[in-house]
Design a protein around this motif. Structure first.
Motif, PDB file in Angstrom:
ATOM      1  N   UNK A 239       0.749  -1.037  -0.294  1.00  0.00           N
ATOM      2  CA  UNK A 239      -0.515   0.072   0.025  1.00  0.00           C
ATOM      3  C   UNK A 239       0.843   1.139   0.104  1.00  0.00           C
ATOM      4  N   UNK A 240       0.586   2.660  -0.079  1.00  0.00           N
ATOM      5  CA  UNK A 240       0.939   3.771  -0.581  1.00  0.00           C
ATOM      6  C   UNK A 240       1.953   3.580   1.542  1.00  0.00           C
ATOM      7  N   UNK A 241       2.262   4.992   0.829  1.00  0.00           N
ATOM      8  CA  UNK A 241       3.759   5.212   2.253  1.00  0.00           C
ATOM      9  C   UNK A 241       3.859   6.479   2.327  1.00  0.00           C
ATOM     10  N   UNK A 242       3.904   6.969   4.000  1.00  0.00           N
ATOM     11  CA  UNK A 242       3.980   8.374   3.900  1.00  0.00           C
ATOM     12  C   UNK A 242       5.407   8.531   4.149  1.00  0.00           C
ATOM     13  N   UNK A 243       5.306   9.476   4.240  1.00  0.00           N
ATOM     14  CA  UNK A 243       7.243  10.186   4.127  1.00  0.00           C
ATOM     15  C   UNK A 243       8.044   9.832   5.329  1.00  0.00           C
ATOM     16  N   UNK A 244       6.749   9.421   7.149  1.00  0.00           N
ATOM     17  CA  UNK A 244       7.176   9.504   7.898  1.00  0.00           C
ATOM     18  C   UNK A 244       7.943   7.628   8.477  1.00  0.00           C
ATOM     19  N   UNK A 245       7.087   7.375   7.215  1.00  0.00           N
ATOM     20  CA  UNK A 245       7.086   5.506   7.449  1.00  0.00           C
ATOM     21  C   UNK A 245       8.667   5.518   6.111  1.00  0.00           C
ATOM     22  N   UNK A 246       9.940   6.067   5.732  1.00  0.00           N
ATOM     23  CA  UNK A 246      10.394   6.128   5.502  1.00  0.00           C
ATOM     24  C   UNK A 246      11.449   6.120   6.245  1.00  0.00           C
ATOM     25  N   UNK A 247      11.503   6.188   7.578  1.00  0.00           N
ATOM     26  CA  UNK A 247      12.678   6.803   8.690  1.00  0.00           C
ATOM     27  C   UNK A 247      14.058   5.687   8.298  1.00  0.00           C
ATOM     28  N   UNK A 248      13.483   4.073   7.954  1.00  0.00           N
ATOM     29  CA  UNK A 248      14.519   4.035   8.256  1.00  0.00           C
ATOM     30  C   UNK A 248      14.883   3.171   7.041  1.00  0.00           C
ATOM     31  N   UNK A 249      14.462   3.852   5.795  1.00  0.00           N
ATOM     32  CA  UNK A 249      14.344   3.551   4.587  1.00  0.00           C
ATOM     33  C   UNK A 249      15.627   3.580   3.911  1.00  0.00           C
ATOM     34  N   UNK A 250      16.370   2.475   2.769  1.00  0.00           N
ATOM     35  CA  UNK A 250      17.178   3.699   1.672  1.00  0.00           C
ATOM     36  C   UNK A 250      16.189   3.464   0.996  1.00  0.00           C
ATOM     37  N   UNK A 251      17.011   4.271   0.024  1.00  0.00           N
ATOM     38  CA  UNK A 251      15.637   5.111  -0.891  1.00  0.00           C
ATOM     39  C   UNK A 251      16.742   4.864  -2.025  1.00  0.00           C
ATOM     40  N   UNK A 252      16.323   4.586  -3.358  1.00  0.00           N
ATOM     41  CA  UNK A 252      17.175   4.308  -4.422  1.00  0.00           C
ATOM     42  C   UNK A 252      16.404   5.182  -5.838  1.00  0.00           C
ATOM     43  N   UNK A 253      16.100   6.801  -5.528  1.00  0.00           N
ATOM     44  CA  UNK A 253      15.420   7.672  -6.324  1.00  0.00           C
ATOM     45  C   UNK A 253      15.928   7.275  -8.217  1.00  0.00           C
ATOM     46  N   UNK A 254      14.913   6.788  -8.718  1.00  0.00           N
ATOM     47  CA  UNK A 254      15.394   7.046 -10.400  1.00  0.00           C
ATOM     48  C   UNK A 254      14.495   7.832 -11.178  1.00  0.00           C
ATOM     49  N   UNK A 255      15.033   8.817 -11.770  1.00  0.00           N
ATOM     50  CA  UNK A 255      14.968   9.809 -12.426  1.00  0.00           C
ATOM     51  C   UNK A 255      15.033  10.373 -13.620  1.00  0.00           C
ATOM     52  N   UNK A 256      14.340  10.177 -14.288  1.00  0.00           N
ATOM     53  CA  UNK A 256      14.481  11.366 -15.704  1.00  0.00           C
ATOM     54  C   UNK A 256      13.516  12.595 -16.294  1.00  0.00           C
ATOM     55  N   UNK A 257      14.638  13.081 -15.466  1.00  0.00           N
ATOM     56  CA  UNK A 257      13.587  14.329 -15.537  1.00  0.00           C
ATOM     57  C   UNK A 257      14.579  15.518 -15.282  1.00  0.00           C
ATOM     58  N   UNK A 258      14.304  17.144 -15.710  1.00  0.00           N
ATOM     59  CA  UNK A 258      16.275  17.698 -15.683  1.00  0.00           C
ATOM     60  C   UNK A 258      16.282  18.222 -14.337  1.00  0.00           C
ATOM     61  N   UNK A 259      15.293  18.478 -13.519  1.00  0.00           N
ATOM     62  CA  UNK A 259      15.716  18.794 -12.348  1.00  0.00           C
ATOM     63  C   UNK A 259      15.627  18.293 -11.092  1.00  0.00           C
ATOM     64  N   UNK A 260      15.852  17.349 -10.966  1.00  0.00           N
ATOM     65  CA  UNK A 260      15.422  16.315 -10.010  1.00  0.00           C
ATOM     66  C   UNK A 260      16.407  16.188  -8.032  1.00  0.00           C
ATOM     67  N   UNK A 261      17.307  17.647  -8.148  1.00  0.00           N
ATOM     68  CA  UNK A 261      17.697  17.730  -6.941  1.00  0.00           C
ATOM     69  C   UNK A 261      16.448  18.110  -5.839  1.00  0.00           C
ATOM     70  N   UNK A 262      15.010  18.931  -6.013  1.00  0.00           N
ATOM     71  CA  UNK A 262      14.543  19.483  -4.923  1.00  0.00           C
ATOM     72  C   UNK A 262      13.511  18.079  -3.911  1.00  0.00           C
ATOM     73  N   UNK A 263      13.296  17.026  -5.592  1.00  0.00           N
ATOM     74  CA  UNK A 263      12.849  15.611  -4.913  1.00  0.00           C
ATOM     75  C   UNK A 263      13.634  14.850  -4.189  1.00  0.00           C
ATOM     76  N   UNK A 264      14.616  14.519  -4.278  1.00  0.00           N
ATOM     77  CA  UNK A 264      16.071  14.610  -3.487  1.00  0.00           C
ATOM     78  C   UNK A 264      16.321  15.255  -2.368  1.00  0.00           C
ATOM     79  N   UNK A 265      16.306  16.808  -2.288  1.00  0.00           N
ATOM     80  CA  UNK A 265      16.169  16.715  -0.996  1.00  0.00           C
ATOM     81  C   UNK A 265      14.661  16.614  -0.416  1.00  0.00           C
ATOM     82  N   UNK A 266      13.805  16.719  -0.284  1.00  0.00           N
ATOM     83  CA  UNK A 266      12.525  16.771  -0.085  1.00  0.00           C
ATOM     84  C   UNK A 266      12.673  14.847   0.785  1.00  0.00           C
TER      85      UNK A 266
END
Length: 362
Positions: A239-266
Motif C-alpha cells: 500500500x501507499x507510504x507516508x513520508x514518516x514511514x521512510x525513517x528506516x528506509x534506504x531509497x534509490x531515487x530513479x529520475x529522468x527529469x531535468x531537475x531532480x534535486x528538489x525531489x532528492x532534498x525532500x
C-alpha cells in the motif's frame, strides 16, 4: 580555478553561436510583433503555459493545477507537442495510449485526469482547430510549453521562471539556457516564479520582481512544490507510504527529469539514506537501463530499501518489462503546486474570470 577557466573558455567559444541564435530569434519575434508573421486568435479561451529556459520549470505540475481549478466547471483540453513520441500529427489520448504514442507528460495527465481531453500536435493551430470539433464542445484549451509558439495568440499567457535559475543571470542558447532574451518576459500576462523556498518572504519576492524588470501591469506569483505520499507503482507493490514511514528506509531515487534535486532534498528529510540514479529528461528506458537499475538496487546493503520515481518516469516505465522485485518495491512520488504569500485566491480568480468572460457562446 581550473574548472572555472574551462567554463569560461567554453562560454567564449559558444558566444558567437549564441549571438547568431539570438539574432534569428529577435528577427522572428519582430516579425510577429510587427504583423509580418501573423498569429491566429480563436473564439474560445486559450491559456498558454510556457517558459524562457530549456529544462524543467514545473510546466506539468502547473498545467495540472489549472486542470484541477477549471475541470469541475468547464470542459477542459490540454494540447502539447508530445515531446519524445514516435507518432506524427494530431492525436487524441485515451487510457490505453502509450507514452511512445503521446509522449510521457500527456500520458501522465490523461491517467490522472481521465475526463479531460488530452491531445498532441506538432502544429498547434491544427491541434486547436481539431479540438474545436470535439463534441460536446470544449470550453477551454491549455497549451503546454507554448511560449515560443507564436502562431497562436493565446487569450492568457502564463510564463514560468525557475527561482533557482534567474533569467537575468542567464545567456541565450547554446552559451546558456535561454530560448529567447529575458526581455521577452513582457509578452506574458502572468508570471509565476516556481520552485521557491517555502519560507520566501515578501521582501525577497519584491527583490525578484525588481530584478526581472517587468512591466508594472504584469501579475507575478510565487509557487513551491508540495509532495504527496508514495504510491505503489504496480498492483504487486504494498500500500501507499507516508513520508514518516521512510525513517528506516534506504531509497534509490530513479529520475529522468531535468531537475531532480528538489525531489532528492525532500526525500533526504525523511529517509535514512537516498541514492540518486539520474537519467536525462524524457529518457526512453531500455534493457540496459533496467539492468543498471537492478544492479543499483541490489547493491544497497539493507533489507529496508525501496525505489522511488517520478510520475512522468512511471508512465515511461509502464511500457518496459520490469523484474518482479523491482515492481513490488517501486513507488511514485507525486508533486503539486502550492502558492506562496497568500496569492492562490488571486491567481484562481483571474483564471476563472478570464475563462468565464471569453467562453464560446457567451
Amino acid at each position: 580555478m581550473m574548472l572555472s577557466r574551462k567554463n569560461m573558455l567554453v562560454k567564449v567559444l559558444l558566444w558567437p553561436f549564441s549571438l547568431i541564435y539570438g539574432a534569428v530569434v529577435a528577427v522572428r519575434n519582430f516579425c510577429f510583433d510587427a504583423g509580418i508573421m501573423r498569429a491566429k486568435m480563436y473564439d474560445m479561451p486559450i491559456i498558454s503555459v510556457g517558459n524562457l529556459t530549456v529544462g524543467g520549470t514545473g510546466k506539468t505540475p502547473h498545467t495540472e493545477y489549472l486542470i484541477r481549478l477549471l475541470s469541475p466547471k468547464y470542459r477542459v483540453a490540454t494540447l502539447s507537442r508530445g515531446y519524445g513520441r514516435k507518432t506524427k500529427g494530431f492525436l487524441l489520448s485515451d487510457m490505453q495510449t502509450s507514452a511512445h504514442e503521446m509522449g510521457d507528460e500527456p500520458c501522465q495527465m490523461k491517467r490522472k485526469f481521465p475526463d479531460v481531453t488530452v491531445a498532441v500536435a506538432e502544429k498547434r493551430c491544427e491541434g486547436v482547430e481539431q479540438l474545436m470539433l470535439v463534441q460536446p464542445p470544449l470550453e477551454v484549451v491549455l497549451l503546454d510549453d507554448a511560449y515560443q509558439h507564436r502562431y497562436i495568440k493565446p487569450g492568457l499567457s502564463i510564463l514560468l521562471i525557475d527561482y533557482n535559475r534567474p533569467i537575468m543571470d542567464d545567456n541565450l542558447l547554446p552559451m546558456g539556457n535561454l530560448r529567447e532574451s529575458a526581455a521577452n518576459v513582457n509578452r506574458a500576462d502572468m508570471l509565476v516564479v516556481t520552485k521557491c523556498p517555502q519560507q520566501l518572504s515578501a521582501v525577497d519576492a519584491l527583490q525578484i520582481k525588481k530584478s526581472m524588470k517587468i512591466d508594472m501591469m504584469q501579475d507575478v506569483f510565487f509557487t513551491t512544490f508540495r509532495y504527496g505520499d508514495l504510491l505503489p507503482f504496480a498492483d504487486t507493490a504494498a500500500s501507499s507510504m507516508t513520508m514518516d514511514m521512510l525513517r528506516d528506509k534506504h531509497v534509490l531515487l530513479l529520475t529522468g527529469i531535468a531537475s531532480p534535486q528538489s525531489m532528492r532534498e525532500h526525500l533526504e528529510k525523511y529517509a535514512k539514506k537516498v541514492r540518486l540514479l539520474p537519467f536525462s529528461d524524457h529518457h526512453d528506458f531500455n534493457e540496459k537501463d533496467i539492468r543498471m537499475l537492478c544492479e543499483s538496487f541490489a547493491s544497497i546493503e539493507s533489507d529496508e530499501k525501496i525505489i522511488v520515481t517520478t510520475e512522468k518516469d512511471a508512465v515511461r516505465l509502464a511500457g518496459v518489462s520490469l523484474p518482479a522485485e523491482v515492481k513490488c518495491n517501486m513507488y511514485t512520488l507525486g508533486v503539486e503546486v502550492a502558492f506562496l504569500l497568500q496569492k492562490e485566491e488571486v491567481f484562481n480568480r483571474k483564471i476563472l474570470s478570464y475563462v468565464e468572460e471569453n467562453r464560446r457562446g457567451r
